[in-house]
Design a protein around this motif. Sequence first.
Motif, short mmCIF file in Angstrom:
data_model
loop_
_atom_site.label_atom_id
_atom_site.label_comp_id
_atom_site.label_asym_id
_atom_site.label_seq_id
_atom_site.Cartn_x
_atom_site.Cartn_y
_atom_site.Cartn_z
N ILE A 1 0.93 9.95 -6.02
CA ILE A 1 1.55 11.22 -6.25
C ILE A 1 1.21 12.49 -6.09
N ASP A 2 -0.30 12.39 -6.11
CA ASP A 2 -1.19 13.86 -5.85
C ASP A 2 -1.13 13.62 -3.93
N SER A 3 -1.77 12.84 -3.52
CA SER A 3 -1.55 12.88 -2.01
C SER A 3 -0.40 13.41 -1.61
N ILE A 4 0.70 13.25 -2.33
CA ILE A 4 2.24 13.86 -1.72
C ILE A 4 2.39 15.08 -2.12
N GLU A 5 1.58 15.90 -3.49
CA GLU A 5 1.91 16.55 -3.67
C GLU A 5 0.98 17.98 -3.38
N LYS A 6 -0.42 16.82 -1.96
CA LYS A 6 -0.95 17.93 -2.11
C LYS A 6 -0.31 18.25 0.21
N LEU B 1 -1.21 9.36 1.08
CA LEU B 1 -0.43 9.38 2.55
C LEU B 1 -1.94 10.43 2.81
N ARG B 2 -2.50 10.91 3.65
CA ARG B 2 -3.19 12.18 4.32
C ARG B 2 -2.70 13.45 4.89
N GLY C 1 -2.11 5.49 4.45
CA GLY C 1 -3.42 4.59 3.08
C GLY C 1 -2.60 3.43 3.14
N TYR C 2 -2.68 2.58 2.86
CA TYR C 2 -2.64 1.07 2.11
C TYR C 2 -3.49 0.19 1.68
N PHE C 3 -3.49 0.16 0.05
CA PHE C 3 -3.96 -0.25 -0.82
C PHE C 3 -4.41 -1.49 -1.02
N GLN C 4 -5.28 -2.26 -0.39
CA GLN C 4 -5.47 -4.03 -0.04
C GLN C 4 -5.21 -3.71 -2.27
N LEU D 1 -10.99 10.32 4.38
CA LEU D 1 -9.75 12.23 3.88
C LEU D 1 -10.92 12.83 5.07
N ARG D 2 -12.42 12.84 4.88
CA ARG D 2 -12.99 13.66 5.83
C ARG D 2 -12.79 13.10 6.76
N GLU D 3 -12.97 12.40 7.76
CA GLU D 3 -12.93 11.71 8.91
C GLU D 3 -11.53 12.95 9.41
#
Length: 349
Positions: free
Chosen positions: A43-48, A116-117, A229-232, A153-155
């Motif tokens: 959720i944090d990645s989506i809200e950002k 998500l990025r 970002g697919y979490f294995q 994320l830094r890339e």
Amino acid sequence: MSQEDNETSFNETSFNETSPIEKPLISVIIPVYNGQDYLEGCIDSIEKQTYKNLEIIVINDGSTDNTAAVCVKLRENYDNLHVITTEEKGVSAARNAGIDAANGVFLTFVDADDRLRPKTLRVLYDCIMRTGSDVAGCGFISWQREEEWETFLREKCRIGRPIEYTPSEFLKEQLLCGNSRCWSKLYRRSVIGDFRFPEEISIGEDMLFLIRLLPFLRKIAETNYPGYGYFQNPAGAMNREFSSKYMDQITCWEMARDEALKLDRTVGVKAASLVIMGIMLTAGKLADLPFFERRKQKEYIKLCHEKLKEEMQIPGAYKELPKGYQLKAQMFLAMPGIYLALYHMRKYR
């Protein structure tokens, strides 16, 4: 067509973040089952996201851990987040409930342990607007540890000019070549209409949703921007011990072949090779079982063997297989019991 040929020189910082025109609503649909350890990060990645006009629909599919409490906390923190609680019915039913509740002009699906990025939804929306497509997709990366995600994320990632496909082209050049995922894509809500995920199978449901949708699309666009970002997840469905539900690995490709042939009669050989690969993946799951557990699954071993024999008779299907699968298929066809035993020994020695 090569993605490199269409690569532009701008990078992700090239997008203009301000616009006098309010963007249409995107509904982000997130099914979750026992995701207490992952949901907040998702959720944090989506809200950002830099694309701000979002509604987030979380479907808690009968979780038995503390997922419900996490959902309550998130709902208090974010005004655009809605939670639907259902009995455990599986990921397809959860996604379908999300589609039914969605108000967005566009839809996207994110699994609860993925991320998500920050610019992903903006890139996908821009891709649809530039190309006039009904669906836009992006690339993905796999990750397991938080430090991997932070490094990612830094890339700086280039955003290539999207490649456009007709439904038939997408079938042959993308879906049958591995891009059969429903996530990492943005859809116009209008083209989904009454289409829903098949609830009768537990593996390959996303691929079937996509392949059944293809004939009703005008155009699909893909960019190689690695936005998803697919979490294995070691507890994911594909990593669990064999059960009868794993036979859906074969069933889904048999059903997909029927749909593919309706769209393009020339893909029969390729589709048959994918059915064979599904059979061998299932055989591999059976081989993972200890000897005495494997003996209890004789009916499924026999069924895999019979289906392989049938598919191998299709002219050209064997040659279409990668070399490794050719060898595996030959061995399992000739001596199924010995193949499974050797497979097990090699993996667990």
